[in-house]
Structures are given as C-alpha cells and as structure tokens.
Design a protein around this motif. Structure first.
Motif, short mmCIF file in Angstrom:
data_model
loop_
_atom_site.label_atom_id
_atom_site.label_comp_id
_atom_site.label_asym_id
_atom_site.label_seq_id
_atom_site.Cartn_x
_atom_site.Cartn_y
_atom_site.Cartn_z
N GLN A 153 1.18 -0.93 0.69
CA GLN A 153 0.21 -0.37 -0.05
C GLN A 153 1.06 1.51 0.13
OE1 GLN A 153 -2.39 -0.50 3.07
NE2 GLN A 153 -3.95 -1.36 2.05
N VAL A 154 2.22 0.82 0.63
CA VAL A 154 2.58 1.95 0.57
C VAL A 154 3.23 2.56 -0.51
CG1 VAL A 154 5.20 3.85 1.72
CG2 VAL A 154 3.60 2.51 3.42
N GLU A 155 3.68 1.43 -1.06
CA GLU A 155 4.44 1.83 -2.23
C GLU A 155 3.68 1.86 -3.56
OE1 GLU A 155 5.59 -2.69 -3.73
OE2 GLU A 155 7.50 -2.12 -2.20
N ASP A 156 2.73 1.63 -3.98
CA ASP A 156 1.36 2.32 -4.68
C ASP A 156 0.58 3.85 -4.13
OD1 ASP A 156 1.29 -0.57 -5.26
OD2 ASP A 156 -1.13 -0.82 -4.59
N LEU A 157 0.71 4.38 -2.71
CA LEU A 157 0.30 5.67 -2.46
C LEU A 157 2.15 6.69 -3.08
CD1 LEU A 157 -1.51 4.74 1.11
CD2 LEU A 157 -1.74 6.19 -0.91
N THR A 158 2.88 6.24 -2.69
CA THR A 158 3.85 6.64 -3.11
C THR A 158 4.07 7.22 -4.74
OG1 THR A 158 5.55 5.69 -1.67
CG2 THR A 158 6.21 6.32 -3.64
N LYS A 159 3.72 5.69 -5.48
CA LYS A 159 4.08 5.98 -7.31
C LYS A 159 1.89 7.47 -7.38
CE LYS A 159 2.47 2.79 -10.88
NZ LYS A 159 2.80 2.04 -11.16
N GLN A 214 1.01 9.36 -5.90
CA GLN A 214 1.69 10.67 -5.04
C GLN A 214 2.54 11.16 -6.24
OE1 GLN A 214 4.47 10.87 -1.90
NE2 GLN A 214 3.63 12.87 -1.64
N GLN A 215 3.39 10.26 -6.80
CA GLN A 215 4.64 10.60 -7.37
C GLN A 215 3.79 11.41 -8.95
OE1 GLN A 215 8.08 11.74 -7.64
NE2 GLN A 215 7.74 12.45 -9.15
N GLU A 216 3.05 10.09 -9.11
CA GLU A 216 1.93 10.47 -10.53
C GLU A 216 1.29 11.62 -10.36
OE1 GLU A 216 -0.42 7.53 -11.01
OE2 GLU A 216 1.27 5.65 -12.02
N ALA A 217 1.54 12.31 -9.25
CA ALA A 217 0.47 13.04 -8.58
C ALA A 217 0.53 14.66 -9.16
CB ALA A 217 -0.55 12.84 -7.67
N LYS A 218 2.81 14.67 -8.72
CA LYS A 218 2.90 15.54 -8.38
C LYS A 218 3.20 15.57 -10.43
CE LYS A 218 5.65 14.54 -3.91
NZ LYS A 218 7.61 14.84 -3.50
N ASP A 219 4.31 14.58 -10.41
CA ASP A 219 4.19 14.72 -12.61
C ASP A 219 2.76 15.28 -13.26
OD1 ASP A 219 6.72 12.83 -11.48
OD2 ASP A 219 5.81 11.78 -12.94
N GLU A 220 1.97 15.14 -13.21
CA GLU A 220 0.11 15.68 -13.05
C GLU A 220 0.74 16.61 -12.92
OE1 GLU A 220 -2.79 15.82 -15.66
OE2 GLU A 220 -1.29 14.64 -15.67
N ALA A 221 1.39 17.28 -11.64
CA ALA A 221 0.61 18.90 -11.29
C ALA A 221 2.42 19.51 -12.13
CB ALA A 221 0.84 18.71 -9.76
N ARG A 222 2.96 19.02 -12.43
CA ARG A 222 3.97 20.15 -12.93
C ARG A 222 4.01 19.87 -14.58
NH1 ARG A 222 7.76 15.47 -10.35
NH2 ARG A 222 8.48 16.76 -8.84
#
Length: 121
Positions: free
Chosen positions: A79-85, A87-95
């Motif tokens: 779950q932590v790995e999925d959430l981290t992924k 989160q990274q996808e959301a950051k990339d989308e925000a950028r």
C-alpha cells in the motif's frame, strides 16, 4: 556321626532361616519402593508429555500469528508503494499542468502585448 552332621546342618539352616526371611522382606520392600518410583516416573513422563504438547501448540499458534503479521506487513508495504507511486504521478501531473498553464500565460501575455501594440498604432 552322620546324624550329628545332619543335626549341625539343620541347626545352621535354622539359624539362616531368619536371615533369609529378613532378606526376603527387604527384597519385597525394595520391590515395592521400585514400583512406587516407577509409578512416580510414569506420572512425571505423562506430565512432561502434556507440557511438551502444550508448548508445541503455543509455538504453532505463535508461528501462525507471526505469519499473519508478516502478511499484514507485506500488504502495508505494498500500500505504501502504491501510494508513493500515486503521489509521484500526481506531482508529475501537477508539473505538467503548471507547465501548460505557463505556456498559455506566455501566449496570452504575448497576445495582450500584440493587442496593446495594435491598439496603440
């Protein structure tokens, strides 16, 4: 002479008879004591078997709990790995969105500048 020898032998045997009876009584006591010890040891062995079975059962239960906790831990790590992924996808989308907005702002600013130049002329 033979009668005298026979009499002496009979007397000797008669003297030995109480010793033999005493030895027989001691042997009977020793046998009774050995039987008591055997019964006590048998009870001890049974108690140790029960304790061993109980300890084995407790160990199996502890192992089952450990395996369940390990499985829960593995799920939590996933779950932590999925959430981290995510989160990274959301950051990339925000950028990406911020970059697109900046491009649009730049285009709008240039268009405004062009309009201002045309209006001034």
């Amino acid at each position: 002479l033979q009668a005298e020898v026979a009499l002496r032998e009979a007397m000797a045997q008669e003297k030995q008879a109480p010793v033999a009876v005493q030895q027989q009584e001691q042997a009977a006591q020793a046998l009774a004591s050995a039987r008591e010890q055997e019964a006590s040891l048998a009870a001890t062995v049974e108690a140790l078997k029960r304790e061993s079975e109980e300890a084995t059962e407790r160990a199996q239960q502890a192992e089952a709990r450990r395996e369940a906790l390990a499985a829960d831990h593995d799920k939590a790590l996933k779950q932590v790995e999925d959430l981290t992924k995510q989160q990274q996808e959301a950051k990339d989308e925000a950028r990406r969105v911020a970059s697109e907005m900046q491009v649009r702002l730049d285009v709008a600013a240039e268009a405004a500048s062009t309009l201002a130049s045309v209006s001034a002329a």
